[in-house]
Motif scaffolding. Sequence first.
Motif, mmCIF file in Angstrom:
data_model
loop_
_atom_site.group_PDB
_atom_site.id
_atom_site.type_symbol
_atom_site.label_atom_id
_atom_site.label_comp_id
_atom_site.label_asym_id
_atom_site.label_seq_id
_atom_site.Cartn_x
_atom_site.Cartn_y
_atom_site.Cartn_z
ATOM 1 N N UNK A 111 0.832 -1.207 0.000
ATOM 2 C CA UNK A 111 0.000 0.000 0.000
ATOM 3 C C UNK A 111 0.865 1.256 0.000
ATOM 4 N N UNK A 112 2.049 1.135 0.553
ATOM 5 C CA UNK A 112 2.937 2.284 0.693
ATOM 6 C C UNK A 112 3.770 2.545 -0.560
ATOM 7 N N UNK A 113 3.746 1.621 -1.498
ATOM 8 C CA UNK A 113 4.638 1.667 -2.649
ATOM 9 C C UNK A 113 4.605 3.009 -3.387
ATOM 10 N N UNK A 114 3.415 3.554 -3.617
ATOM 11 C CA UNK A 114 3.283 4.791 -4.389
ATOM 12 C C UNK A 114 3.340 6.043 -3.526
ATOM 13 N N UNK A 115 3.458 5.886 -2.232
ATOM 14 C CA UNK A 115 3.476 7.047 -1.338
ATOM 15 C C UNK A 115 4.815 7.773 -1.411
ATOM 16 N N UNK A 116 4.774 9.087 -1.146
ATOM 17 C CA UNK A 116 5.990 9.883 -1.253
ATOM 18 C C UNK A 116 7.012 9.515 -0.183
ATOM 19 N N UNK A 117 6.562 9.288 1.039
ATOM 20 C CA UNK A 117 7.498 8.899 2.092
ATOM 21 C C UNK A 117 6.905 7.752 2.896
ATOM 22 N N UNK A 118 6.488 8.011 4.141
ATOM 23 C CA UNK A 118 5.953 6.916 4.956
ATOM 24 C C UNK A 118 4.489 6.626 4.757
ATOM 25 N N UNK A 119 3.806 7.453 3.965
ATOM 26 C CA UNK A 119 2.382 7.218 3.711
ATOM 27 C C UNK A 119 1.470 7.784 4.784
ATOM 28 N N UNK A 120 1.952 8.773 5.559
ATOM 29 C CA UNK A 120 1.147 9.329 6.649
ATOM 30 C C UNK A 120 -0.140 9.967 6.147
ATOM 31 N N UNK A 121 -0.045 10.727 5.055
ATOM 32 C CA UNK A 121 -1.240 11.389 4.519
ATOM 33 C C UNK A 121 -2.287 10.366 4.096
ATOM 34 N N UNK A 122 -1.829 9.255 3.533
ATOM 35 C CA UNK A 122 -2.760 8.211 3.101
ATOM 36 C C UNK A 122 -3.463 7.560 4.297
ATOM 37 N N UNK A 123 -2.719 7.331 5.371
ATOM 38 C CA UNK A 123 -3.307 6.717 6.561
ATOM 39 C C UNK A 123 -4.351 7.643 7.195
ATOM 40 N N UNK A 124 -4.019 8.929 7.327
ATOM 41 C CA UNK A 124 -4.964 9.893 7.896
ATOM 42 C C UNK A 124 -6.226 9.951 7.035
ATOM 43 N N UNK A 125 -6.040 9.951 5.709
ATOM 44 C CA UNK A 125 -7.179 10.004 4.789
ATOM 45 C C UNK A 125 -8.040 8.752 4.895
ATOM 46 N N UNK A 126 -7.377 7.592 4.981
ATOM 47 C CA UNK A 126 -8.105 6.327 5.087
ATOM 48 C C UNK A 126 -8.932 6.291 6.372
ATOM 49 N N UNK A 127 -8.331 6.720 7.473
ATOM 50 C CA UNK A 127 -9.061 6.791 8.741
ATOM 51 C C UNK A 127 -10.269 7.719 8.602
ATOM 52 N N UNK A 128 -10.059 8.847 7.965
ATOM 53 C CA UNK A 128 -11.104 9.858 7.848
ATOM 54 C C UNK A 128 -12.335 9.316 7.117
ATOM 55 N N UNK A 129 -12.083 8.506 6.103
ATOM 56 C CA UNK A 129 -13.188 7.920 5.346
ATOM 57 C C UNK A 129 -13.840 6.773 6.107
ATOM 58 N N UNK A 130 -13.026 5.927 6.714
ATOM 59 C CA UNK A 130 -13.554 4.745 7.404
ATOM 60 C C UNK A 130 -14.303 5.090 8.683
ATOM 61 N N UNK A 131 -13.743 5.983 9.491
ATOM 62 C CA UNK A 131 -14.280 6.220 10.825
ATOM 63 C C UNK A 131 -15.053 7.534 10.975
ATOM 64 N N UNK A 132 -14.829 8.467 10.050
ATOM 65 C CA UNK A 132 -15.578 9.724 10.096
ATOM 66 C C UNK A 132 -16.648 9.788 9.003
ATOM 67 N N UNK A 133 -16.621 8.775 8.113
ATOM 68 C CA UNK A 133 -17.522 8.782 6.957
ATOM 69 C C UNK A 133 -17.391 10.111 6.204
ATOM 70 N N UNK A 134 -16.148 10.565 6.110
ATOM 71 C CA UNK A 134 -15.886 11.901 5.599
ATOM 72 C C UNK A 134 -15.520 11.970 4.133
ATOM 73 N N UNK A 135 -15.256 13.195 3.695
ATOM 74 C CA UNK A 135 -14.832 13.511 2.330
ATOM 75 C C UNK A 135 -13.397 14.024 2.399
ATOM 76 N N UNK A 136 -12.531 13.512 1.540
ATOM 77 C CA UNK A 136 -11.136 13.956 1.497
ATOM 78 C C UNK A 136 -10.885 14.710 0.194
ATOM 79 N N UNK A 137 -10.364 15.922 0.312
ATOM 80 C CA UNK A 137 -9.966 16.727 -0.850
ATOM 81 C C UNK A 137 -8.448 16.684 -0.972
ATOM 82 N N UNK A 138 -7.974 16.418 -2.178
ATOM 83 C CA UNK A 138 -6.543 16.370 -2.456
ATOM 84 C C UNK A 138 -6.303 16.609 -3.930
ATOM 85 N N UNK A 139 -5.075 16.377 -4.368
ATOM 86 C CA UNK A 139 -4.708 16.634 -5.764
ATOM 87 C C UNK A 139 -4.575 15.340 -6.550
#
Length: 418
Positions: free
Chosen positions: A77-105
């Motif tokens: 999962x981390x293969x395409x991430x720029x470094x440790x994948x922190x932004x991806x983990x925060x985003x994944x949590x936000x969708x799974x547990x907050x049922x939220x919307x993530x804006x990015x590029x």
Amino acid sequence: MEICEYNSCTGCAACAAVCPQHCIIMKEDDFGELHPVIQKEKCIGCSLCFKVCHNHHEFCYDYPKKCYAAWMKNKEKRCRCASGGAASIVSEYFIKYKKGIVFGTAYDEKLMPYTTCTHTVEGLEKFKGSKYVQSMITDAAWKKMKEYIKKGRYVLYIGTPCQIAAAKAYMKKDYDNFYTMDLICHGAVPVKYFREEIRYLINKYRLSDIIDVRFRGNDNNNFKMSLWDNNYVMSMWSRIRGGVKAIRVYRGSNTRDYYLSGFLMGITLRESCYSCRYARPDRISDITVGDFIGLGEQEPFIYRENNVSVVMVNSKKGEDLYADIIEKMPDYENILRNYEERLNYGPSLKYPFPRSPLNSVFRDHYLKYGFVKAIRVTLRKEMRKRKIRNIFSIGTYIYRVPRKIYRILAARLIKNNV
């Protein structure tokens, strides 16, 4: 009417989004930078564009409360991430547990980098990796973001510090359900440069169906400009997982790729980036992420991990969110570190990335030749030096190989005799 001082404009387009007469158009100037242009015949003088501009706002900045070295444990999962994948983990949590919307590029079908959104974990794939080009924000994106927030949906916006500032100015108030995460920003390259370079490479190498451009990754494409096409090939692992793998059709390292070198050296950045007021130790967002440059230099870091993310938790809201992320995301490692360790590397965090002396040379050439020729003429001598250094480094490596083999064999012989 001047919305803000010309060289302070970051091209965020919040002024265009807020205009009730739709009389502001974002246009490229002589150097390819997007700036707002007011159609005076339509303007009613409401000054909303002036009021929404983040350059006229004083924001609250928070000195990070905690600083972490962080990375995904799942290497696939981390293969395409720029470094440790922190932004991806925060985003994944936000969708799974907050049922939220993530804006990015993400890139669109024409490889234009736009700010867009997703409410699915699968949709986060398009946000992974550093883009190394300015993300364009449309009126529709700004309005959609505000609409979701007003409807009570949890919204996470990932962007550069100036984009976060623009979002805060556009929203007018601090919503409890609006979270921001800024990237430690090296600077932004105008989209026009990026598009010209991609078009040149496609024509030069006779490429087709390019669907992705990458600059970072936890693979052998890290800090290399690579192009990928959609003539998918099914790998053994992908076949087991039920997925597909795109083909890399071009890769250029910073020793031979002109676009990447121009960016990393601070030659081709937008003018406002050289005087960025958000490149400072105290931060404008709830959470800041980036590369943990200097990790282990002050205090030993015992974990054998490459491309580790730094995560700075800035606001109280960010602190509460991140504490829940650590608890609920088991595929994520967080090691508490001293913020001063990351601050030792000053560019982009203590002060803006410095303007290269070659910037003025490049800009003169750009007016004559356009990006492709201008950057190559500007960097011609530098690239020759790099190639020579590379040859000598390869020679040194070849010279060291026999000695290394000798030491290994000698060690084994001594061990066997013992």
